[in-house]
Scaffold this motif. Structure first.
Motif, PDB file in Angstrom:
ATOM      1  N   PHE A 182       0.832  -1.208   0.000  1.00 19.93           N
ATOM      2  CA  PHE A 182       0.000   0.000   0.000  1.00 19.93           C
ATOM      3  C   PHE A 182       0.866   1.257   0.000  1.00 19.93           C
ATOM      4  O   PHE A 182       0.608   2.195  -0.768  1.00 19.93           O
ATOM      5  CB  PHE A 182      -0.916  -0.007   1.223  1.00 19.93           C
ATOM      6  N   THR A 183       1.882   1.289   0.846  1.00 22.83           N
ATOM      7  CA  THR A 183       2.737   2.476   0.936  1.00 22.83           C
ATOM      8  C   THR A 183       3.445   2.743  -0.384  1.00 22.83           C
ATOM      9  O   THR A 183       3.507   3.893  -0.847  1.00 22.83           O
ATOM     10  CB  THR A 183       3.769   2.301   2.060  1.00 22.83           C
ATOM     11  N   ARG A 184       3.958   1.705  -1.024  1.00 20.27           N
ATOM     12  CA  ARG A 184       4.640   1.882  -2.318  1.00 20.27           C
ATOM     13  C   ARG A 184       3.667   2.389  -3.378  1.00 20.27           C
ATOM     14  O   ARG A 184       3.992   3.299  -4.154  1.00 20.27           O
ATOM     15  CB  ARG A 184       5.279   0.569  -2.771  1.00 20.27           C
ATOM     16  N   ALA A 185       2.482   1.797  -3.421  1.00 18.16           N
ATOM     17  CA  ALA A 185       1.497   2.204  -4.428  1.00 18.16           C
ATOM     18  C   ALA A 185       1.043   3.646  -4.174  1.00 18.16           C
ATOM     19  O   ALA A 185       0.869   4.424  -5.126  1.00 18.16           O
ATOM     20  CB  ALA A 185       0.296   1.255  -4.402  1.00 18.16           C
ATOM     21  N   PHE A 186       0.840   4.005  -2.916  1.00 11.93           N
ATOM     22  CA  PHE A 186       0.411   5.364  -2.585  1.00 11.93           C
ATOM     23  C   PHE A 186       1.482   6.370  -2.969  1.00 11.93           C
ATOM     24  O   PHE A 186       1.186   7.421  -3.565  1.00 11.93           O
ATOM     25  CB  PHE A 186       0.116   5.455  -1.080  1.00 11.93           C
ATOM     26  N   ARG A 187       2.721   6.064  -2.660  1.00 15.95           N
ATOM     27  CA  ARG A 187       3.817   6.983  -3.001  1.00 15.95           C
ATOM     28  C   ARG A 187       3.943   7.128  -4.523  1.00 15.95           C
ATOM     29  O   ARG A 187       4.177   8.234  -5.040  1.00 15.95           O
ATOM     30  CB  ARG A 187       5.127   6.483  -2.406  1.00 15.95           C
ATOM     31  N   ALA A 188       3.787   6.037  -5.248  1.00 18.20           N
ATOM     32  CA  ALA A 188       3.887   6.100  -6.710  1.00 18.20           C
ATOM     33  C   ALA A 188       2.755   6.939  -7.298  1.00 18.20           C
ATOM     34  O   ALA A 188       2.947   7.662  -8.282  1.00 18.20           O
ATOM     35  CB  ALA A 188       3.855   4.685  -7.298  1.00 18.20           C
ATOM     36  N   ALA A 189       1.563   6.860  -6.695  1.00 18.83           N
ATOM     37  CA  ALA A 189       0.405   7.585  -7.232  1.00 18.83           C
ATOM     38  C   ALA A 189       0.416   9.056  -6.864  1.00 18.83           C
ATOM     39  O   ALA A 189       0.029   9.910  -7.670  1.00 18.83           O
ATOM     40  CB  ALA A 189      -0.891   6.937  -6.745  1.00 18.83           C
ATOM     41  N   TYR A 190       0.859   9.388  -5.634  1.00 18.40           N
ATOM     42  CA  TYR A 190       0.685  10.757  -5.129  1.00 18.40           C
ATOM     43  C   TYR A 190       1.991  11.457  -4.769  1.00 18.40           C
ATOM     44  O   TYR A 190       1.971  12.612  -4.336  1.00 18.40           O
ATOM     45  CB  TYR A 190      -0.244  10.743  -3.910  1.00 18.40           C
ATOM     46  N   GLY A 191       3.121  10.778  -4.937  1.00 18.50           N
ATOM     47  CA  GLY A 191       4.408  11.432  -4.722  1.00 18.50           C
ATOM     48  C   GLY A 191       4.789  11.622  -3.271  1.00 18.50           C
ATOM     49  O   GLY A 191       5.741  12.374  -2.974  1.00 18.50           O
ATOM     50  N   MET A 192       4.103  10.971  -2.355  1.00 16.31           N
ATOM     51  CA  MET A 192       4.451  11.072  -0.929  1.00 16.31           C
ATOM     52  C   MET A 192       3.917   9.852  -0.194  1.00 16.31           C
ATOM     53  O   MET A 192       3.039   9.140  -0.696  1.00 16.31           O
ATOM     54  CB  MET A 192       3.880  12.350  -0.300  1.00 16.31           C
ATOM     55  N   ALA A 193       4.457   9.613   1.000  1.00 13.22           N
ATOM     56  CA  ALA A 193       4.008   8.484   1.811  1.00 13.22           C
ATOM     57  C   ALA A 193       2.623   8.787   2.396  1.00 13.22           C
ATOM     58  O   ALA A 193       2.265   9.948   2.578  1.00 13.22           O
ATOM     59  CB  ALA A 193       5.005   8.218   2.932  1.00 13.22           C
ATOM     60  N   PRO A 194       1.843   7.744   2.709  1.00 13.87           N
ATOM     61  CA  PRO A 194       0.530   7.987   3.321  1.00 13.87           C
ATOM     62  C   PRO A 194       0.607   8.819   4.590  1.00 13.87           C
ATOM     63  O   PRO A 194      -0.242   9.680   4.828  1.00 13.87           O
ATOM     64  CB  PRO A 194       0.011   6.570   3.599  1.00 13.87           C
ATOM     65  N   SER A 195       1.615   8.583   5.417  1.00 10.82           N
ATOM     66  CA  SER A 195       1.750   9.346   6.672  1.00 10.82           C
ATOM     67  C   SER A 195       1.996  10.820   6.390  1.00 10.82           C
ATOM     68  O   SER A 195       1.472  11.695   7.098  1.00 10.82           O
ATOM     69  CB  SER A 195       2.889   8.772   7.517  1.00 10.82           C
ATOM     70  N   ASP A 196       2.787  11.130   5.357  1.00 10.97           N
ATOM     71  CA  ASP A 196       3.044  12.533   5.015  1.00 10.97           C
ATOM     72  C   ASP A 196       1.785  13.206   4.501  1.00 10.97           C
ATOM     73  O   ASP A 196       1.509  14.371   4.819  1.00 10.97           O
ATOM     74  CB  ASP A 196       4.159  12.626   3.970  1.00 10.97           C
ATOM     75  N   HIS A 197       1.015  12.482   3.694  1.00 13.87           N
ATOM     76  CA  HIS A 197      -0.243  13.045   3.183  1.00 13.87           C
ATOM     77  C   HIS A 197      -1.197  13.340   4.338  1.00 13.87           C
ATOM     78  O   HIS A 197      -1.809  14.414   4.389  1.00 13.87           O
ATOM     79  CB  HIS A 197      -0.888  12.065   2.208  1.00 13.87           C
ATOM     80  N   ARG A 198      -1.319  12.383   5.259  1.00 13.08           N
ATOM     81  CA  ARG A 198      -2.222  12.591   6.405  1.00 13.08           C
ATOM     82  C   ARG A 198      -1.770  13.790   7.234  1.00 13.08           C
ATOM     83  O   ARG A 198      -2.583  14.627   7.623  1.00 13.08           O
ATOM     84  CB  ARG A 198      -2.266  11.333   7.261  1.00 13.08           C
ATOM     85  N   ARG A 199      -0.472  13.888   7.503  1.00 12.52           N
ATOM     86  CA  ARG A 199       0.050  14.989   8.317  1.00 12.52           C
ATOM     87  C   ARG A 199      -0.246  16.335   7.652  1.00 12.52           C
ATOM     88  O   ARG A 199      -0.655  17.290   8.319  1.00 12.52           O
ATOM     89  CB  ARG A 199       1.558  14.805   8.512  1.00 12.52           C
ATOM     90  N   ARG A 200      -0.060  16.395   6.339  1.00  8.14           N
ATOM     91  CA  ARG A 200      -0.290  17.648   5.622  1.00  8.14           C
ATOM     92  C   ARG A 200      -1.771  18.029   5.624  1.00  8.14           C
ATOM     93  O   ARG A 200      -2.133  19.176   5.904  1.00  8.14           O
ATOM     94  CB  ARG A 200       0.220  17.523   4.186  1.00  8.14           C
ATOM     95  N   LYS A 201      -2.642  17.063   5.326  1.00  6.96           N
ATOM     96  CA  LYS A 201      -4.067  17.362   5.244  1.00  6.96           C
ATOM     97  C   LYS A 201      -4.654  17.722   6.608  1.00  6.96           C
ATOM     98  O   LYS A 201      -5.426  18.680   6.744  1.00  6.96           O
ATOM     99  CB  LYS A 201      -4.827  16.165   4.652  1.00  6.96           C
ATOM    100  N   LEU A 202      -4.302  16.943   7.634  1.00  5.74           N
ATOM    101  CA  LEU A 202      -4.861  17.223   8.950  1.00  5.74           C
ATOM    102  C   LEU A 202      -4.284  18.516   9.525  1.00  5.74           C
ATOM    103  O   LEU A 202      -4.988  19.252  10.233  1.00  5.74           O
ATOM    104  CB  LEU A 202      -4.587  16.054   9.882  1.00  5.74           C
ATOM    105  N   GLY A 203      -3.035  18.812   9.219  1.00  7.99           N
ATOM    106  CA  GLY A 203      -2.456  20.089   9.648  1.00  7.99           C
ATOM    107  C   GLY A 203      -3.173  21.256   9.014  1.00  7.99           C
ATOM    108  O   GLY A 203      -3.462  22.265   9.675  1.00  7.99           O
TER     109      GLY A 203
END
Length: 327
Positions: free
Chosen positions: A298-319
């Motif tokens: 999941f982490t590899r696929a997410f990074r390939a699709a969106y250019g960042m790790a799932p944890s980084d995306h969550r941190r950015r959006k929730l921030g």
């Protein structure tokens, strides 16, 4: 929640049209803008990012917005959009069709095809609303293709549900909380899909034709996205066809069935990761909810699709949601 992202008042009169053109060209969905009244040009853009959907209210002098093939080759965000005027009149040209829209009439268009939108104003600037949704979240893209640049009513039925909802979002968005954002995005996607389904099928197709099979197959996939066992083999078995025929059906639409399913799952997981109401749910559980049993995959696929790790995306959006709530 809705924010002004462009105002021509910030520029000298002789710079306003060029500034708006620059704003459109550098956007995620690039277009060009031309106008005969450049010296008196006015434009204000208010935008609302709902995660799964993006809503914009544009107040604008008479102009023509163009998306030529060169811009499509340079950047195609792969979106479907619906647009309607609240004041003034617009004409949408795409795919050899022309939709002439008065107030509360609406039309769908595709970011992957050349487009012209002519905005006609009266004594006051025109005002229009546009919502755009990723193609991966449109249940039946082949249905949407049938109605691009077809004039549809936004004053009754499903069209009225969509237009009224979008108008309310742009006029009283200040009453919503950050936790509401992803849910409102989901409602926007659902209403657009309902509009497409309502208008696209003028008559019942031959039940044995690929055109008839694909919508049912895609509906089945949407209902079973949570199932980690969902695969081309299980889909083919549920519809009494061979796996090779299933692949041919999707190839006829320029799609790979496995990649399409993975894209749907990733988009749903991305939306949940940005939902403040789910901030205590572990990333691994969200991934499992959308059919990813292996966290590393999941982490590899997410990074390939969106250019960042799932944890980084969550941190950015929730921030960003917390900052918006505090502001």
């Amino acid at each position: 929640m809705i924010q002004t992202v462009f105002s021509s008042d910030e520029f000298a009169p002789d710079r306003r049209l060029a500034a708006f053109d620059d704003f459109q060209v550098t956007s995620a969905h690039p277009m060009r803008v031309v106008s005969d009244g450049s010296q008196a040009f006015q434009a204000t853009v208010r935008a609302l990012d709902l995660g799964a959907a993006d809503v914009v209210e544009l107040t604008c002098s008479e102009a023509e917005v163009r998306r030529p093939p060169s811009l499509i080759r340079a950047c195609d965000p792969e979106l479907y959009a619906v647009v309607f005027p609240l004041r003034g009149r617009i004409v949408v040209d795409q795919a050899g069709r022309r939709a002439e829209l008065d107030e509360r009439d609406l039309a769908v268009y595709d970011s992957g095809r050349p487009l012209r939108v002519r905005i006609t104003a009266g004594e006051r600037p025109a005002r229009l609303v546009r919502a755009q949704v990723p193609r991966t979240l449109v249940s039946h893209p082949e249905r949407a293709d049938r109605i691009v640049a077809v004039p549809l009513s936004g004053r009754s039925g499903v069209g009225a549900l969509l237009t009224e909802f979008l108008v309310r979002l742009t006029t009283d968005a200040g009453t919503y909380r950050p936790a509401d954002v992803p849910r409102l995005g989901g409602i926007t996607v659902d209403l657009l899909n309902a509009l497409i389904a309502h208008h696209a099928d003028a008559g019942p197709p031959d039940d044995s034709s690929p055109r008839a099979l694909l919508p049912g197959i895609k509906e089945y996939v949407w209902r079973h996205l949570h199932d980690p066992g969902l695969s081309p083999r299980s889909i083919a078995a549920a519809h009494h066809i061979s796996v090779s025929y299933l692949h041919r059906l999707f190839q006829s639409q320029g799609m790979a069935v496995g990649a399409w399913i993975r894209g749907l799952r990733l988009e749903r997981a991305r939306r949940d990761l940005g939902d403040p109401a789910l901030d205590a749910v572990p990333i691994r559980r969200i991934a499992t909810r959308w059919g990813f049993n292996d966290h590393a995959t999941f982490t590899r696929a997410f990074r390939a699709a969106y250019g960042m790790a799932p944890s980084d995306h969550r941190r950015r959006k929730l921030g960003a949601a917390r900052d918006s709530a505090q502001g």
